[in-house]
Scaffold this active site. Structure first.
Site, PDB file in Angstrom:
ATOM      1  N   SER A  39       0.800  -1.236   0.000  1.00 26.46           N
ATOM      2  CA  SER A  39       0.000   0.000   0.000  1.00 26.46           C
ATOM      3  C   SER A  39       0.826   1.276   0.000  1.00 26.46           C
ATOM      4  O   SER A  39       0.255   2.371  -0.016  1.00 26.46           O
ATOM      5  CB  SER A  39      -0.955   0.008   1.200  1.00 26.46           C
ATOM      6  OG  SER A  39      -2.055  -0.847   0.955  1.00 26.46           O
TER       7      SER A  39
ATOM      8  N   LYS B 193      -0.214   3.678  -2.641  1.00 25.94           N
ATOM      9  CA  LYS B 193      -1.237   4.723  -2.512  1.00 25.94           C
ATOM     10  C   LYS B 193      -0.626   6.115  -2.362  1.00 25.94           C
ATOM     11  O   LYS B 193      -1.311   7.118  -2.554  1.00 25.94           O
ATOM     12  CB  LYS B 193      -2.160   4.417  -1.337  1.00 25.94           C
ATOM     13  CG  LYS B 193      -2.993   3.144  -1.539  1.00 25.94           C
ATOM     14  CD  LYS B 193      -3.996   2.955  -0.420  1.00 25.94           C
ATOM     15  CE  LYS B 193      -4.812   1.688  -0.610  1.00 25.94           C
ATOM     16  NZ  LYS B 193      -4.087   0.468  -0.202  1.00 25.94           N
TER      17      LYS B 193
ATOM     18  N   SER C 196      -6.087   3.547   4.303  1.00 23.34           N
ATOM     19  CA  SER C 196      -5.441   2.729   3.262  1.00 23.34           C
ATOM     20  C   SER C 196      -6.473   1.864   2.552  1.00 23.34           C
ATOM     21  O   SER C 196      -6.242   0.681   2.274  1.00 23.34           O
ATOM     22  CB  SER C 196      -4.327   1.855   3.847  1.00 23.34           C
ATOM     23  OG  SER C 196      -3.493   1.365   2.818  1.00 23.34           O
TER      24      SER C 196
END
Length: 466
Positions: free
Chosen positions: A50, A53, A110
């Site tokens: 993640s 992101k 997230s």
């Protein structure tokens, strides 16, 4: 029974071992100067999870800055976004939610569904958005990074490095400081519920920590890019392949301490150069929207006769001044009309019957254009309307010469007379070439024109108002 035993063995033993065996990499820099203070396997291509992101959010901030979308734009959630696996916000197919809440959910929670929704809202599809992510990464100098999705779940070819993610974290800090506080929030309201920060333990435990982003998948292990500030010093530390969330946080704290020990107490802030803005320009991207900045600077209409443009000259000067000061086009026109004591419906001057009549709803004041005869310079009126939403246009390609751009404009105008009638053909020169555009349309007209042209395999991008 054998199948059940194998499944239990996978869940209890093999799956955790995947995280344990994820390769380790680390990077520590002085955020003020970009100086590397520590690195280990920093250029090894690994799964970013993640941390991906961070780029999704960087492009979201970039899109808002460049007028592609606003924080309050309602985004309709697609089935692709709503079906993403956890962690997620819980978006439903068909619901609408403000763009700002998607940003909050992706940054703090997230949320995978929010990240995918951001990508589709900006680029039309997640694949197109991933291509834009990779282009932006290359422009930043992230030479060993390739993105395949907006959320970071494991996918073949979706790889980055500790060095590249550290670079991205520094760009987020300095390129968009107005949004950076998102990463330090312990929790935030994301439109449909309040969500906690996945990085809240480090934020609470480490003095000066104020971001940035966590990540975890079995293939990646526990990843984290963290930033902390103490007095005038700021350190960014990155870890790939942590064995658990707790051990990862402990390692990051150790690396931040190392950074503060090695960094000078005072150092000049040398901000990184913002990467060139390219927008949705990759081949195969969905309909692309770029900004239309200001009104066209010249018109194909005849020059006004001597004595007919005195009021317009004064009006144009005021409008141009207002525009330079950041005023909207309409504000400039209003100020111009007041200064020159004129109205869009002013009576025609003497002998004005030999020139085209002005349409009351299409009056826009443009820059001066000298007449061919030796009369004084006169002001002209363009076809770009400031009423009724006539601030849109279409781009039919970028060419190496002005002649090529003008040629395609004429050819396109003749082939699509129905939707392009009354528009202004304009060539905009930039460092990358000559942009061929039609301006002075409503959004609906621009959308229809692009769809008709694309149906004939003609390149066409919508141009939005600034």
């Amino acid at each position: 029974m054998g199948f059940i035993l194998i499944a239990m063995l996978w869940l209890l033993v093999l799956a955790p071992l995947q995280a344990i065996s994820a390769p380790y990499a680390a990077m520590v820099i002085d955020a003020r100067t970009g100086e590397v203070l520590h690195s280990r396997n920093a250029d090894t291509r690994l799964h970013p999870a993640s941390l991906t992101k961070m780029m999704t959010l960087y492009i979201a901030f970039e899109a808002v800055r460049n007028g592609e979308i606003t924080l309050d734009t309602p985004v309709r959630i697609t089935k692709k976004a709503s079906s993403e696996p956890p962690s997620k916000l819980g978006l439903r197919t068909g619901q609408t939610i403000a763009f700002r809440y998607l940003i909050r959910a992706a940054a703090v929670k997230s949320a995978n569904d929010a990240a995918t929704a951001i990508g589709i809202a900006i680029s039309g599809s997640e694949a197109a958005f991933a291509r834009r992510m990779t282009r932006t990464a290359k422009a930043m100098g992230m030479s060993r990074t390739t993105f395949k999705n907006a959320h970071g779940l494991t996918e073949s070819g979706h790889l980055s490095t500790a060095r590249d993610m550290t670079t991205l974290g520094r760009h987020l800090l300095y390129d968009y400081p107005q949004y950076y506080n998102l990463f330090s929030r312990q929790s935030t309201h994301a439109g449909i519920k309040t969500v906690p920060n996945t990085n809240r333990r480090l934020l609470a435990a480490y003095k000066g920590a104020d971001g940035i982003k966590t990540g975890y998948t079995r293939a990646a292990g526990f990843n984290l890019v963290a930033s902390a500030k103490r007095k005038d010093e700021r350190i960014i530390a990155t870890v790939f392949g942590g064995k658990s969330g707790a051990s990862r946080n402990a390692k990051v704290a150790e690396l931040l301490d190392l950074g503060f020990r090695r960094a000078p107490s005072r150092a000049p802030i040398r901000k990184p150069s913002r990467p060139a803005y390219a927008g949705n320009t990759g081949l195969g991207d969905a309909t692309k929207i770029v900004r239309l900045v200001g009104a066209p600077k010249k018109s194909l209409r005849p020059v006004l006769r001597p004595g007919a443009g005195a009021g317009l000259q004064v009006a144009s000067a005021v409008a141009e001044t207002a525009a330079k000061n950041g005023a909207r086009i309409q504000d400039g026109i209003t100020a111009a009309i007041a200064a020159a004591d004129i109205a869009p419906t002013a009576p025609p001057v003497e002998n004005a019957d030999t020139r085209p009549a002005l349409r009351p709803d299409n009056l826009v004041l443009a820059s001066t254009q000298p007449a061919e005869q030796p009369e004084p310079e006169q002001e002209v009126v363009t076809r770009l309307s400031t009423s009724g939403g006539h601030l849109w246009g279409v781009n039919v390609g970028r060419y190496t010469t002005r002649y090529e751009a003008e040629k395609i404009l004429l050819k396109t105008a003749l082939s699509e007379m129905t939707t392009l009638e009354g528009t202004l053909r304009k060539v905009n020169q930039s460092s990358r070439g000559f942009e061929a555009t039609f301006q002075g349309m409503t959004r609906e007209q621009a959308d229809l024109a692009c769809r008709r042209l694309q149906a004939r395999n003609v390149t066409c991008f919508m141009i939005g108002p600034s």
